[in-house]
Design a protein around this motif. Structure first.
Motif, PDB file in Angstrom:
ATOM      1  N   MET A  21       0.850  -1.191   0.000  1.00 20.87           N
ATOM      2  CA  MET A  21       0.000   0.000   0.000  1.00 20.87           C
ATOM      3  C   MET A  21       0.886   1.241   0.000  1.00 20.87           C
ATOM      4  SD  MET A  21      -2.932   1.657   0.186  1.00 20.87           S
ATOM      5  CE  MET A  21      -4.080   0.296   0.393  1.00 20.87           C
ATOM      6  N   LYS A  22       0.971   1.926  -1.142  1.00 21.12           N
ATOM      7  CA  LYS A  22       1.789   3.128  -1.269  1.00 21.12           C
ATOM      8  C   LYS A  22       0.923   4.364  -1.020  1.00 21.12           C
ATOM      9  CE  LYS A  22       3.192   2.329  -5.449  1.00 21.12           C
ATOM     10  NZ  LYS A  22       3.918   2.537  -6.728  1.00 21.12           N
TER      11      LYS A  22
ATOM     12  N   HIS B 220      -8.205   6.585  16.384  1.00 22.75           N
ATOM     13  CA  HIS B 220      -7.774   5.192  16.280  1.00 22.75           C
ATOM     14  C   HIS B 220      -8.875   4.334  15.665  1.00 22.75           C
ATOM     15  CE1 HIS B 220      -5.733   1.432  17.366  1.00 22.75           C
ATOM     16  NE2 HIS B 220      -4.675   2.177  17.590  1.00 22.75           N
ATOM     17  N   LEU B 221     -10.107   4.583  16.072  1.00 24.21           N
ATOM     18  CA  LEU B 221     -11.230   3.822  15.516  1.00 24.21           C
ATOM     19  C   LEU B 221     -11.373   4.097  14.021  1.00 24.21           C
ATOM     20  CD1 LEU B 221     -13.792   4.411  18.399  1.00 24.21           C
ATOM     21  CD2 LEU B 221     -12.763   2.219  17.782  1.00 24.21           C
ATOM     22  N   MET B 222     -11.180   5.362  13.619  1.00 21.74           N
ATOM     23  CA  MET B 222     -11.259   5.694  12.201  1.00 21.74           C
ATOM     24  C   MET B 222     -10.181   4.962  11.412  1.00 21.74           C
ATOM     25  SD  MET B 222     -10.999   9.411  10.267  1.00 21.74           S
ATOM     26  CE  MET B 222      -9.230   9.641  10.610  1.00 21.74           C
ATOM     27  N   CYS B 223      -8.971   4.974  11.922  1.00 21.03           N
ATOM     28  CA  CYS B 223      -7.875   4.323  11.195  1.00 21.03           C
ATOM     29  C   CYS B 223      -8.063   2.813  11.123  1.00 21.03           C
ATOM     30  CB  CYS B 223      -6.533   4.686  11.831  1.00 21.03           C
ATOM     31  SG  CYS B 223      -6.048   6.406  11.509  1.00 21.03           S
ATOM     32  N   GLU B 224      -8.660   2.221  12.136  1.00 24.09           N
ATOM     33  CA  GLU B 224      -8.973   0.789  12.076  1.00 24.09           C
ATOM     34  C   GLU B 224      -9.964   0.515  10.946  1.00 24.09           C
ATOM     35  OE1 GLU B 224     -10.413  -0.357  15.898  1.00 24.09           O
ATOM     36  OE2 GLU B 224      -8.428  -0.345  16.838  1.00 24.09           O
ATOM     37  N   ASP B 225     -10.995   1.375  10.839  1.00 23.31           N
ATOM     38  CA  ASP B 225     -11.981   1.199   9.778  1.00 23.31           C
ATOM     39  C   ASP B 225     -11.382   1.482   8.407  1.00 23.31           C
ATOM     40  OD1 ASP B 225     -13.825   0.513  11.658  1.00 23.31           O
ATOM     41  OD2 ASP B 225     -15.246   2.124  11.210  1.00 23.31           O
ATOM     42  N   LEU B 226     -10.536   2.509   8.324  1.00 20.74           N
ATOM     43  CA  LEU B 226      -9.875   2.806   7.045  1.00 20.74           C
ATOM     44  C   LEU B 226      -9.004   1.644   6.591  1.00 20.74           C
ATOM     45  CD1 LEU B 226      -8.754   6.529   7.534  1.00 20.74           C
ATOM     46  CD2 LEU B 226     -10.625   5.690   6.100  1.00 20.74           C
ATOM     47  N   ALA B 227      -8.266   1.049   7.530  1.00 19.44           N
ATOM     48  CA  ALA B 227      -7.411  -0.084   7.194  1.00 19.44           C
ATOM     49  C   ALA B 227      -8.241  -1.253   6.666  1.00 19.44           C
ATOM     50  CB  ALA B 227      -6.602  -0.508   8.418  1.00 19.44           C
ATOM     51  N   ALA B 228      -9.355  -1.535   7.331  1.00 20.85           N
ATOM     52  CA  ALA B 228     -10.221  -2.630   6.877  1.00 20.85           C
ATOM     53  C   ALA B 228     -10.781  -2.341   5.486  1.00 20.85           C
ATOM     54  CB  ALA B 228     -11.359  -2.838   7.873  1.00 20.85           C
ATOM     55  N   PHE B 229     -11.125  -1.086   5.245  1.00 19.97           N
ATOM     56  CA  PHE B 229     -11.674  -0.699   3.942  1.00 19.97           C
ATOM     57  C   PHE B 229     -10.603  -0.799   2.847  1.00 19.97           C
ATOM     58  CE2 PHE B 229     -12.919   2.616   0.820  1.00 19.97           C
ATOM     59  CZ  PHE B 229     -14.155   2.111   0.457  1.00 19.97           C
ATOM     60  N   LEU B 230      -9.409  -0.316   3.140  1.00 21.99           N
ATOM     61  CA  LEU B 230      -8.333  -0.352   2.157  1.00 21.99           C
ATOM     62  C   LEU B 230      -7.878  -1.784   1.866  1.00 21.99           C
ATOM     63  CD1 LEU B 230      -6.303   2.712   3.464  1.00 21.99           C
ATOM     64  CD2 LEU B 230      -7.551   2.587   1.297  1.00 21.99           C
ATOM     65  N   ARG B 231      -7.998  -2.655   2.865  1.00 22.10           N
ATOM     66  CA  ARG B 231      -7.665  -4.072   2.667  1.00 22.10           C
ATOM     67  C   ARG B 231      -8.812  -4.849   2.019  1.00 22.10           C
ATOM     68  NH1 ARG B 231      -5.369  -4.450   8.814  1.00 22.10           N
ATOM     69  NH2 ARG B 231      -3.141  -4.067   8.384  1.00 22.10           N
ATOM     70  N   GLU B 232      -9.922  -4.160   1.761  1.00 24.24           N
ATOM     71  CA  GLU B 232     -11.130  -4.743   1.166  1.00 24.24           C
ATOM     72  C   GLU B 232     -11.749  -5.800   2.072  1.00 24.24           C
ATOM     73  OE1 GLU B 232     -10.095  -5.998  -2.781  1.00 24.24           O
ATOM     74  OE2 GLU B 232     -10.057  -3.939  -3.533  1.00 24.24           O
ATOM     75  N   GLU B 233     -11.588  -5.598   3.384  1.00 26.95           N
ATOM     76  CA  GLU B 233     -12.239  -6.468   4.361  1.00 26.95           C
ATOM     77  C   GLU B 233     -13.659  -5.993   4.648  1.00 26.95           C
ATOM     78  OE1 GLU B 233      -7.992  -7.400   6.661  1.00 26.95           O
ATOM     79  OE2 GLU B 233      -9.514  -6.144   7.615  1.00 26.95           O
ATOM     80  N   THR B 234     -13.969  -4.753   4.257  1.00 28.35           N
ATOM     81  CA  THR B 234     -15.314  -4.203   4.355  1.00 28.35           C
ATOM     82  C   THR B 234     -15.550  -3.330   3.131  1.00 28.35           C
ATOM     83  OG1 THR B 234     -16.816  -2.871   5.727  1.00 28.35           O
ATOM     84  CG2 THR B 234     -14.512  -2.198   5.677  1.00 28.35           C
ATOM     85  N   ASP B 235     -16.801  -3.149   2.773  1.00 30.12           N
ATOM     86  CA  ASP B 235     -17.072  -2.399   1.540  1.00 30.12           C
ATOM     87  C   ASP B 235     -17.695  -1.036   1.801  1.00 30.12           C
ATOM     88  OD1 ASP B 235     -19.537  -3.193   2.404  1.00 30.12           O
ATOM     89  OD2 ASP B 235     -20.101  -4.263   0.578  1.00 30.12           O
ATOM     90  N   ALA B 236     -17.738  -0.606   3.067  1.00 29.52           N
ATOM     91  CA  ALA B 236     -18.341   0.686   3.369  1.00 29.52           C
ATOM     92  C   ALA B 236     -17.725   1.287   4.622  1.00 29.52           C
ATOM     93  CB  ALA B 236     -19.856   0.539   3.542  1.00 29.52           C
ATOM     94  N   LEU B 237     -17.798   2.621   4.722  1.00 27.45           N
ATOM     95  CA  LEU B 237     -17.345   3.356   5.897  1.00 27.45           C
ATOM     96  C   LEU B 237     -18.531   4.087   6.515  1.00 27.45           C
ATOM     97  CD1 LEU B 237     -14.054   4.811   4.373  1.00 27.45           C
ATOM     98  CD2 LEU B 237     -14.199   3.077   6.183  1.00 27.45           C
ATOM     99  N   PRO B 238     -18.420   4.498   7.783  1.00 27.80           N
ATOM    100  CA  PRO B 238     -19.559   5.157   8.445  1.00 27.80           C
ATOM    101  C   PRO B 238     -19.921   6.519   7.873  1.00 27.80           C
ATOM    102  CG  PRO B 238     -18.004   4.298  10.063  1.00 27.80           C
ATOM    103  CD  PRO B 238     -17.337   4.212   8.727  1.00 27.80           C
ATOM    104  N   VAL B 239     -19.027   7.134   7.093  1.00 27.32           N
ATOM    105  CA  VAL B 239     -19.296   8.452   6.538  1.00 27.32           C
ATOM    106  C   VAL B 239     -18.753   8.507   5.109  1.00 27.32           C
ATOM    107  CG1 VAL B 239     -17.148   9.434   7.469  1.00 27.32           C
ATOM    108  CG2 VAL B 239     -19.084  10.952   6.969  1.00 27.32           C
TER     109      VAL B 239
END
Length: 379
Positions: A1-2, A320-339
């Motif tokens: 991830m660059k 920290h919670l945002m970055c955890e969600d961003l990481a999951a999204f960027l890794r394609e472990e989830t397909d949506a974010l809260p905002v």
């Protein structure tokens, strides 16, 4: 991830260091900043003379836009047109209604899903728990809300010394600082504001209130200002307010009374949501959320000052919670974010309309703005 960065400021360093901690596979491959000031807080990386050259040479997976607000639109456009898969922009996204429409059209063309936004309070545990209660119908229909964001003199002085003191750079205080809060209440009501009114001005940070002693003056220089800064918050050339009250009527019929002040020694950031079947009361600074059913029984009583996440990072632990969600999204472990980026633009329109209402002394009807916004095609 660059990751490529524009704007090596303190906020960028905070978010990126947290994200890199959670995503060890990520690396910073370059930055653009004509006046970098917090490079010591970031990993070493090459500097580029322009955003365009940086994106062309590094071919990043993520472009992080952390520059001052007035540069966001142009840099997001460069990222979209360069084909960067993901762009993260700090809030507020743009600084005017005209820029809002321009970005909405760009998003319709290139895809709004490519742009993420740092409206960090959506990720807070307060809002995670409140969204759950709303989804369960504990509050019923949301009827009315009251809320505030009151910041300490040290922080208010920062705004009066920093580049944010000028509406041309920041878009105004309501947009720069309170877009978080306005976004939350759009989320809670499940709708957009339809009409707004507002009053406000500058009464605290004026020459008559300048400190009489050096000891007191130290309070007003706790938070460092860098780009386009000035030294004296009481005699600055800024044009932003230091207090503002606002009334918002939503498309659902709900209403909000909101108050912000930049000179409050005992800070708080409270909200109270009244529904047909219950209420929710919380404070980000004091770290609690209480949810009460209309029969008086307590549905939830959260104390966020305790537990494993207490004191974890900035924004009441939400970074920290945002970055955890961003990481999951960027890794394609989830397909949506809260905002979404659209949510951010809607909150921005509300803030800008409130300043128009304050400046004109008129109630502002947002229907024509929403018609134009929806016509741009971004969702």
């Amino acid at each position: 991830m660059k990751i490529a960065l524009s704007g090596a400021g303190l906020r960028s360093a905070m978010v990126l260091n947290t994200l890199l901690e959670i995503m060890p596979e990520a690396e910073l491959v370059g930055y653009f900043d004509p006046q970098p000031t917090f490079l010591d807080k970031l990993p070493e990386m090459p500097r580029y003379p322009s955003v365009r050259e940086m994106l062309a040479e590094t071919q990043p997976d993520l472009f992080f836009v952390g520059s001052p607000n007035e540069f966001h639109l142009a840099q997001i456009r460069e990222g979209l047109e360069a084909g960067v898969p993901r762009i993260f922009t700090e809030k507020p996204v743009v600084v005017s209604i005209a820029e809002t429409m321009e970005l909405a059209a760009l998003l319709a063309k290139h895809g709004p899903e490519r742009v993420m936004v740092g409206l960090v309070l959506r990720y807070s545990q307060h809002m995670v728990d409140l969204r759950t209660a709303l989804a369960e119908g504990v509050l019923g229909d949301v009827v009315s809300l009251e809320a505030n964001e009151h910041i300490g003199p040290y922080h208010g002085a920062f705004f009066m010394r920093d580049w944010r003191r000028k509406t041309g750079h920041s878009g105004g205080f309501m947009l720069e600082k309170c877009c978080h809060d306005l976004d939350l209440y759009n989320m809670i009501t499940g709708s957009r504001p339809s009409r707004v009114a507002s009053f406000g001005g500058r009464k605290s940070f004026v020459p008559a209130n300048a400190p009489a002693s050096n000891e007191e003056a130290e309070i007003f220089h706790v938070k460092k200002s860098v780009w386009e800064s000035t030294d004296d918050p009481f005699r600055s050339d800024g044009d932003i307010i230091d207090w503002q009250t606002a009334l918002l009527s939503y498309e659902t019929g709900a209403s909000l009374a909101f108050h912000t002040n930049l000179n409050v020694p005992d800070e708080h950031r409270r909200f109270c949501v009244m529904g047909t079947h219950g209420m929710a009361e919380g404070d980000f600074v004091r770290g609690f959320l209480k949810i009460t059913r209309r029969n008086g029984t307590r549905h939830a009583d959260h104390d966020y000052t305790k537990g494993p996440r207490a004191g974890q990072g900035h924004h009441y632990g939400a970074d920290h919670l945002m970055c955890e969600d961003l990481a999951a999204f960027l890794r394609e472990e989830t397909d949506a974010l809260p905002v979404s980026i659209t949510d951010a633009l809607v909150a921005g329109v509300a803030a800008l309309a409130l300043d128009t209402a304050r400046e004109t002394g008129q109630v502002v009807d947002l229907a024509p703005i929403w018609a134009d916004f929806d016509g741009q095609g971004a969702r």
